[in-house]
Design an enzyme around this catalytic site. Structure first.
Site, PDB file in Angstrom:
ATOM      1  N   GLY A   1      -8.426   3.793  -3.120  1.00  0.00           N
ATOM      2  CA  GLY A   1      -7.477   4.035  -2.125  1.00  0.00           C
ATOM      3  C   GLY A   1      -6.790   2.896  -1.868  1.00  0.00           C
ATOM      4  O   GLY A   1      -7.216   1.719  -2.007  1.00  0.00           O
TER       5      GLY A   1
ATOM      6  N   GLY B   1      -5.289  -0.041   0.471  1.00  0.00           N
ATOM      7  CA  GLY B   1      -5.722  -1.099   1.587  1.00  0.00           C
ATOM      8  C   GLY B   1      -6.547  -2.090   1.394  1.00  0.00           C
ATOM      9  O   GLY B   1      -6.969  -2.218   0.177  1.00  0.00           O
TER      10      GLY B   1
ATOM     11  N   GLU C   1      -4.632   6.555  -8.266  1.00  0.00           N
ATOM     12  CA  GLU C   1      -3.296   6.872  -7.778  1.00  0.00           C
ATOM     13  C   GLU C   1      -2.507   5.531  -7.548  1.00  0.00           C
ATOM     14  O   GLU C   1      -1.397   5.526  -8.089  1.00  0.00           O
ATOM     15  CB  GLU C   1      -3.059   7.987  -6.592  1.00  0.00           C
ATOM     16  CG  GLU C   1      -4.070   7.493  -5.469  1.00  0.00           C
ATOM     17  CD  GLU C   1      -3.730   8.395  -4.174  1.00  0.00           C
ATOM     18  OE1 GLU C   1      -3.772   9.634  -4.436  1.00  0.00           O
ATOM     19  OE2 GLU C   1      -3.669   7.873  -3.301  1.00  0.00           O
TER      20      GLU C   1
ATOM     21  N   ASN D   1      -1.707   7.820   9.148  1.00  0.00           N
ATOM     22  CA  ASN D   1      -0.707   8.008   8.104  1.00  0.00           C
ATOM     23  C   ASN D   1      -0.666   9.184   7.351  1.00  0.00           C
ATOM     24  O   ASN D   1       0.388   9.698   7.064  1.00  0.00           O
ATOM     25  CB  ASN D   1      -1.271   7.042   6.938  1.00  0.00           C
ATOM     26  CG  ASN D   1      -1.313   5.745   7.439  1.00  0.00           C
ATOM     27  OD1 ASN D   1      -0.362   5.011   8.120  1.00  0.00           O
ATOM     28  ND2 ASN D   1      -2.179   4.680   7.093  1.00  0.00           N
TER      29      ASN D   1
ATOM     30  N   GLY E   1      -4.109  10.866  -0.926  1.00  0.00           N
ATOM     31  CA  GLY E   1      -4.794  11.605  -2.276  1.00  0.00           C
ATOM     32  C   GLY E   1      -6.410  11.635  -1.856  1.00  0.00           C
ATOM     33  O   GLY E   1      -7.345  11.945  -2.827  1.00  0.00           O
TER      34      GLY E   1
HETATM   35  N1  COA Z   1     -10.174   4.718  16.014  1.00  0.00           N
HETATM   36  C1  COA Z   1      -9.138   4.065  16.225  1.00  0.00           C
HETATM   37  N2  COA Z   1      -8.432   3.316  15.466  1.00  0.00           N
HETATM   38  C2  COA Z   1      -8.970   2.730  14.401  1.00  0.00           C
HETATM   39  C3  COA Z   1     -10.384   3.168  14.015  1.00  0.00           C
HETATM   40  C4  COA Z   1     -10.955   4.164  14.775  1.00  0.00           C
HETATM   41  N3  COA Z   1     -12.053   4.763  14.543  1.00  0.00           N
HETATM   42  N4  COA Z   1     -10.741   2.575  13.047  1.00  0.00           N
HETATM   43  C5  COA Z   1      -9.657   1.636  12.533  1.00  0.00           C
HETATM   44  N5  COA Z   1      -8.755   1.952  13.415  1.00  0.00           N
HETATM   45  C6  COA Z   1      -7.383   1.214  13.559  1.00  0.00           C
HETATM   46  C7  COA Z   1      -7.676  -0.507  13.281  1.00  0.00           C
HETATM   47  O1  COA Z   1      -7.850  -0.971  14.425  1.00  0.00           O
HETATM   48  C8  COA Z   1      -6.022  -0.690  12.767  1.00  0.00           C
HETATM   49  O2  COA Z   1      -5.286  -0.642  13.917  1.00  0.00           O
HETATM   50  P1  COA Z   1      -4.197  -1.720  14.071  1.00  0.00           P
HETATM   51  O3  COA Z   1      -3.207  -1.426  12.658  1.00  0.00           O
HETATM   52  O4  COA Z   1      -3.562  -1.546  15.308  1.00  0.00           O
HETATM   53  O5  COA Z   1      -4.689  -3.086  13.666  1.00  0.00           O
HETATM   54  C9  COA Z   1      -5.862   0.538  11.888  1.00  0.00           C
HETATM   55  O6  COA Z   1      -6.721   1.533  12.210  1.00  0.00           O
HETATM   56  C10 COA Z   1      -6.047   0.435  10.452  1.00  0.00           C
HETATM   57  O7  COA Z   1      -7.392   0.104  10.384  1.00  0.00           O
HETATM   58  P2  COA Z   1      -7.656  -0.986   9.179  1.00  0.00           P
HETATM   59  O8  COA Z   1      -9.280  -1.075   9.373  1.00  0.00           O
HETATM   60  O9  COA Z   1      -6.996  -2.197   9.121  1.00  0.00           O
HETATM   61  O10 COA Z   1      -7.736  -0.215   7.782  1.00  0.00           O
HETATM   62  P3  COA Z   1      -6.698   0.188   6.748  1.00  0.00           P
HETATM   63  O11 COA Z   1      -5.310  -0.434   6.884  1.00  0.00           O
HETATM   64  O12 COA Z   1      -7.217   0.161   5.358  1.00  0.00           O
HETATM   65  O13 COA Z   1      -6.365   1.744   7.032  1.00  0.00           O
HETATM   66  C11 COA Z   1      -6.853   4.062   7.129  1.00  0.00           C
HETATM   67  C12 COA Z   1      -7.317   2.869   7.362  1.00  0.00           C
HETATM   68  C13 COA Z   1      -7.904   5.131   7.165  1.00  0.00           C
HETATM   69  C14 COA Z   1      -5.920   4.376   8.173  1.00  0.00           C
HETATM   70  C15 COA Z   1      -6.201   4.215   5.776  1.00  0.00           C
HETATM   71  O14 COA Z   1      -6.906   3.835   4.653  1.00  0.00           O
HETATM   72  C16 COA Z   1      -5.500   5.553   5.687  1.00  0.00           C
HETATM   73  O15 COA Z   1      -4.664   5.949   5.957  1.00  0.00           O
HETATM   74  N6  COA Z   1      -6.504   6.410   4.781  1.00  0.00           N
HETATM   75  C17 COA Z   1      -5.997   7.825   4.553  1.00  0.00           C
HETATM   76  C18 COA Z   1      -5.115   8.012   3.318  1.00  0.00           C
HETATM   77  C19 COA Z   1      -6.048   7.815   2.124  1.00  0.00           C
HETATM   78  O16 COA Z   1      -7.275   7.604   2.149  1.00  0.00           O
HETATM   79  N7  COA Z   1      -5.505   7.517   0.900  1.00  0.00           N
HETATM   80  C20 COA Z   1      -6.139   7.186  -0.231  1.00  0.00           C
HETATM   81  C21 COA Z   1      -5.524   7.339  -1.424  1.00  0.00           C
HETATM   82  S1  COA Z   1      -4.184   6.211  -1.313  1.00  0.00           S
END
Ligand code: COA
Length: 498
Positions: free
Chosen positions: A263, A265, A288, A378, A382
């Site tokens: 994924g 990130g 993807e 977000n 996928g």
């Molecule tokens: N509760 C609240 N906020 C949380 C949290 C929780 N349990 N865990 C993480 N966060 C916050 C972080 O503090 C961070 O906040 P900020 O932007 O204010 O700093 C934000 O969420 C993003 O977390 P981060 O640890 O930087 O991870 P990331 O940028 O890799 O994003 C997801 C993590 C889950 C949001 C992201 O991977 C996603 O959207 N996943 C769903 C889609 C997906 O899996 N796609 C895969 C195929 S592309």
């Protein structure tokens, strides 16, 4: 110049300004735009639409492959031009408008959007706006750094606007493999047997009379916003690589592993980068999004081939890759997202799928999308297409967030994207829980012992033991199951009792 990029002479007369093309988009239309994880989105036309909306307000339904770069979602939101948005986004301003109820957001599995259009369950685009490097002698469209849903949008839409990006080399032609599924009920299986198989065409076929405007643009993709690995993401990568080595030693995986899906990130990118120094060889990706780590692995000779739907990379990596297309072209393919994410192929290839969770609970249910159970982050992207069907469905996250106020491992997740039935391996910087073949009570033990931050371990253990005393296949104390989230909402900290 124009005739190099537009090789069907009759189309030369369709060249228009971005403003003229944007004027073809009318209030109330469903607009299908190219773009997948900040790669290959149409740029000049949506930005012209923003300017137009300032003077002449309109509202559209915007459907894309996934998230857009160049702040397009932000700018369209600011001028109030978005009524509905699907299937994924990753923009702060749009996120706020969604959570305020101003934009209706339909969060979908990325393989499903065009399937639902094909079945007329959701509206097909009135107009498609797709980025291209060129148009062929037959009037077919050669995409840029992503395919996403573009080919399907072009097939479904009544009118097509093509935006030719002159910053990208026409040499990208040949990188794409465009295959469109047939209508049901007579659809035949997708004959893709290996990640490097090519089963389609190198350009998007279209009746040239549907092309109503061609716009030239010199705007680049926004660079990837993945951060460099820190000690925690590195620890997550190390735990996972150690686990994969043991799987190879136990004979459950070959030394080339299985096709990898990773994924978007920082954590996921760090895990893939970690494979550069691993003992695995002849790796392949069936993913993807192809990130910087894909090219690190290719350059290191570890990765043989990568199949994806987009290339989302940093500025230095983009210079290396797009400045030297010939070096990489035979090791890459970009496909429509309903093929890159097709559950049947994912199951058949037996991918190792690594995606990021916001939080997971003691039974292995994963929340990837909703902060505190209600605020959209977000979208599922996928991750569901892959997790349910992978040979190994891995979810990674740091054990805490917001300076330790939040534990990413909780008694019960506040929203479920992936149920415990879909999750095999959970990893935090603390360690890795292997949930395969375990009953719920055993899963909880593995997760609490291996993944939880020490500050939360005692409280989680206490919850689990008291829940077990009440009994049940999946023991819970319902009055307390969401208490950590309520504490967070009311007092800013999951364990604060006030
Ligand atoms: N509760 C609240 N906020 C949380 C949290 C929780 N349990 N865990 C993480 N966060 C916050 C972080 O503090 C961070 O906040 P900020 O932007 O204010 O700093 C934000 O969420 C993003 O977390 P981060 O640890 O930087 O991870 P990331 O940028 O890799 O994003 C997801 C993590 C889950 C949001 C992201 O991977 C996603 O959207 N996943 C769903 C889609 C997906 O899996 N796609 C895969 C195929 S592309």
């Amino acid at each position: 110049m124009n005739s190099d990029r537009i090789r069907l002479p009759s189309l030369l007369e369709k060249v228009k300004s971005a403003d003229e093309a944007a004027a073809l988009i009318k209030d109330g239309m469903t607009v299908g735009m190219s773009g997948f994880t900040r790669a290959g989105e149409a740029k000049a036309v949506p930005l012209a639409l923003v300017e137009r909306a300032k003077k002449d307000p309109l509202k559209i339904t915007l459907v894309t492959g996934a998230s857009l770069g160049n702040d397009i979602d932000k700018k369209l939101t600011e001028v109030g031009a978005l009524a509905r948005r699907l299937p994924f986004q990753a923009d702060n301003t749009l996120r706020k408008a969604i959570n305020d109820g101003q934009v209706m957001f339909i969060d979908q599995h990325l393989s499903e959007t065009v399937e639902q259009m094909r079945a007329n369950q959701i509206a097909r685009p009135d107009i498609a706006v797709v980025e291209a490097v060129s148009i062929t002698e037959k009037g077919h469209i050669v995409p840029t750094t992503s395919v996403g849903n573009s080919a399907n949008f072009v097939q479904f839409a009544k009118q097509v606007i093509v935006e030719i990006n002159t910053t990208l080399s026409p040499e990208l032609e040949g990188l794409h493999d465009i295959y469109l599924q047939e209508e049901r009920p007579n659809r035949t299986p997708v004959n893709l047997l290996k990640p490097d198989d090519r089963i389609g065409t190198t350009a998007i076929e279209v009746d040239p009379s549907k092309i109503v405007a061609i716009v030239f643009s010199d705007l680049s993709d926004s660079p990837s916003n993945a951060l460099p690995a820190d000690s925690e993401t590195q620890a997550i990568a190390d735990h996972l690589i150690e686990f994969l080595k043991k799987e190879v030693d136990a004979g459950r995986l070959p030394n080339s592993l299985r096709p990898l899906q990773v994924g978007i990130g920082t954590i996921a990118n760090a895990v893939t980068s970690g494979l550069v120094k691993s003992p695995f060889t002849d790796l392949v990706q069936y993913s993807e999004v192809l990130q910087d780590s894909t090219f690190e692995l290719l350059d290191a000779g570890k990765l043989k081939f990568a199949s994806g739907s987009s290339i989302t990379i940093s500025a230095p990596c983009a210079e290396r890759v797009f400045g030297n297309v010939a070096k990489y072209k035979d090791k890459l393919v970009l496909r429509p997202q309903e093929i890159s994410n097709l559950p049947e192929i994912v199951r058949r290839l037996g991918t190792i799928s690594i995606n990021t969770a916001l939080e997971f609970d003691i039974y292995g249910n994963v929340n990837s999308t909703h902060v505190s159970g209600s605020k959209m982050m977000n979208g599922i992207g996928g991750s569901g297409d892959f997790a349910r069907n992978a040979q190994l469905a891995v979810f990674v996250t740091k054990s805490t967030a917001k300076g330790g106020a939040i534990s990413s491992v909780v008694p019960m997740v506040s929203h479920v994207d992936h149920t415990g039935h879909d999750t095999d391996i959970l990893v935090t910087e603390i360690g890795l829980a292997d949930l395969r073949g375990l009953a719920p009570r055993e899963r909880a033990r593995a997760i609490i012992d291996n993944c939880v931050h020490p500050d939360y371990r005692f409280a989680l253990n206490d919850y689990f033991e008291r829940a077990c005393a009440k009994g049940g296949q999946t023991p819970h104390i319902l009055r307390e199951a969401l208490e950590w989230h309520i504490n967070l909402e009311e007092r800013g900290n999951m364990l604060s009792k006030g």
